[in-house]
Design a protein around this motif. Structure first.
Motif, short mmCIF file in Angstrom:
data_model
loop_
_atom_site.label_atom_id
_atom_site.label_comp_id
_atom_site.label_asym_id
_atom_site.label_seq_id
_atom_site.Cartn_x
_atom_site.Cartn_y
_atom_site.Cartn_z
N GLY A 87 0.82 -1.19 0.00
CA GLY A 87 0.00 0.00 0.00
C GLY A 87 0.86 1.25 0.00
N VAL A 88 0.25 2.36 -0.44
CA VAL A 88 0.94 3.65 -0.46
C VAL A 88 0.06 4.65 0.29
N LEU A 89 0.66 5.38 1.19
CA LEU A 89 -0.03 6.38 1.98
C LEU A 89 0.79 7.66 1.92
N VAL A 90 0.13 8.77 1.69
CA VAL A 90 0.81 10.06 1.71
C VAL A 90 0.18 10.87 2.84
N LEU A 91 1.03 11.39 3.71
CA LEU A 91 0.58 12.22 4.82
C LEU A 91 1.05 13.65 4.61
N ASN A 92 0.27 14.60 5.09
CA ASN A 92 0.74 15.99 5.04
C ASN A 92 1.79 16.20 6.13
N ASN A 93 2.28 17.42 6.25
CA ASN A 93 3.37 17.69 7.19
C ASN A 93 2.95 17.62 8.66
N LYS A 94 1.68 17.43 8.92
CA LYS A 94 1.20 17.25 10.29
C LYS A 94 0.91 15.78 10.60
N GLY A 95 1.13 14.90 9.61
CA GLY A 95 0.91 13.48 9.81
C GLY A 95 -0.50 13.02 9.55
N VAL A 96 -1.29 13.83 8.82
CA VAL A 96 -2.68 13.51 8.53
C VAL A 96 -2.78 12.97 7.10
N THR A 97 -3.67 12.01 6.89
CA THR A 97 -3.85 11.38 5.58
C THR A 97 -4.12 12.42 4.51
N PHE A 98 -3.34 12.35 3.44
CA PHE A 98 -3.56 13.17 2.24
C PHE A 98 -4.22 12.29 1.17
N VAL A 99 -3.58 11.17 0.82
CA VAL A 99 -4.16 10.16 -0.08
C VAL A 99 -3.63 8.79 0.33
N GLU A 100 -4.39 7.77 -0.11
CA GLU A 100 -4.00 6.40 0.19
C GLU A 100 -4.45 5.51 -0.96
N ARG A 101 -3.65 4.51 -1.27
CA ARG A 101 -4.01 3.55 -2.32
C ARG A 101 -3.47 2.19 -1.93
N LYS A 102 -4.26 1.14 -2.22
CA LYS A 102 -3.90 -0.22 -1.83
C LYS A 102 -4.03 -1.15 -3.03
N PRO A 103 -3.22 -2.21 -3.07
CA PRO A 103 -3.40 -3.20 -4.12
C PRO A 103 -4.70 -3.98 -3.88
N ALA A 104 -5.33 -4.40 -4.97
CA ALA A 104 -6.56 -5.19 -4.84
C ALA A 104 -6.69 -6.11 -6.05
N PRO A 105 -7.04 -7.37 -5.83
CA PRO A 105 -7.21 -8.30 -6.95
C PRO A 105 -8.25 -7.76 -7.93
N GLY A 106 -7.93 -7.85 -9.21
CA GLY A 106 -8.85 -7.39 -10.24
C GLY A 106 -8.82 -5.90 -10.49
N HIS A 107 -7.99 -5.17 -9.78
CA HIS A 107 -7.88 -3.73 -9.94
C HIS A 107 -6.41 -3.37 -10.17
N PRO A 108 -5.95 -3.39 -11.42
CA PRO A 108 -4.54 -3.11 -11.67
C PRO A 108 -4.11 -1.72 -11.21
N GLU A 109 -5.05 -0.79 -11.11
CA GLU A 109 -4.72 0.56 -10.65
C GLU A 109 -4.83 0.70 -9.13
N GLY A 110 -5.10 -0.41 -8.44
CA GLY A 110 -5.27 -0.36 -7.00
C GLY A 110 -6.59 0.29 -6.65
N VAL A 111 -6.86 0.42 -5.37
CA VAL A 111 -8.09 1.07 -4.92
C VAL A 111 -7.73 2.15 -3.90
N PRO A 112 -8.45 3.27 -3.95
CA PRO A 112 -8.16 4.33 -2.98
C PRO A 112 -8.61 3.92 -1.58
N GLY A 113 -7.95 4.48 -0.59
CA GLY A 113 -8.37 4.25 0.79
C GLY A 113 -9.73 4.87 1.02
N THR A 114 -10.49 4.28 1.92
CA THR A 114 -11.81 4.80 2.22
C THR A 114 -11.85 5.33 3.64
#
Length: 190
Positions: A87-114
């Motif tokens: 998985g890939v997670l990007v946090l801002n400079n305060k340590g808060v979620t900016f974006v997130e993406r995870k691998p998922a079967p059947g989704h070559p582009e991964g899926v965003p965090g919810t």
């Protein structure tokens, strides 16, 4: 002849056991090490590539552009025959979620965090990376498993935020054949 060997017999047995033990340890280490080195090389390459495409969206506070860049990266990796296993997670400079993406079967582009943005600044490894401005490797305890992470600072003077690559402990051992301790000892600086 037998009497001459009797006093030396215990030492000969100890030497034989030591040789067998050393051979066994060396064999296991040579099997595990290439797997760990291959994973380290892959994660360093991801850090280099993703740092370049995620910095501008992070600095411009544009999570949609960051999600698109992540989806494109996951898709391209899949098309190249090396789909991302982490998985890939990007946090801002305060340590808060900016974006997130995870691998998922059947989704070559991964899926965003919810879910809503979370503040991860209380986790020791994340706090260290934010404060030190250096790439840090560590472990985060989750309810169902452990997450092994590499936290890489982004931006000028490493103050824009953090890029985090994470692998679940069970997946690390089951899929990659690497122990958590081996992961923690890897040099993952890009």
């Amino acid at each position: 002849m037998v009497r001459a060997l009797l006093p030396r017999l215990p030492w000969l047995l100890v030497a034989a056991v030591a040789l067998v033990w050393a051979a066994g340890c060396g064999q296991d280490g040579t099997q595990e090490k290439p797997k760990a080195l291959a994973l380290a090389q892959e994660l360093r390459a991801q850090l280099r590539a993703l740092s370049g495409v995620l910095l501008a969206p992070l600095q411009n506070d544009d999570p949609q552009a960051a999600q698109k860049a992540l989806a494109d990266y996951y898709r391209q990796a899949s098309q190249d025959g090396r789909p991302l296993q982490n998985g890939v997670l990007v946090l801002n400079n305060k340590g808060v979620t900016f974006v997130e993406r995870k691998p998922a079967p059947g989704h070559p582009e991964g899926v965003p965090g919810t879910g809503p943005a979370r503040n991860y600044s209380d986790y020791q490894v994340i706090r260290q990376a934010l404060q030190s401005g250096r790439t840090e490797v560590g472990k985060v305890y989750l309810a169902q498993d452990e997450l092994y992470v590499v936290c890489h600072p982004l931006g000028d003077d490493h103050k824009a935020g953090l890029l985090i690559l994470g692998v679940m402990g069970a997946y690390l051992e089951g899929r990659f054949g690497i122990s958590g301790q081996e992961f923690l000892s890897l040099d993952l600086r890009p």
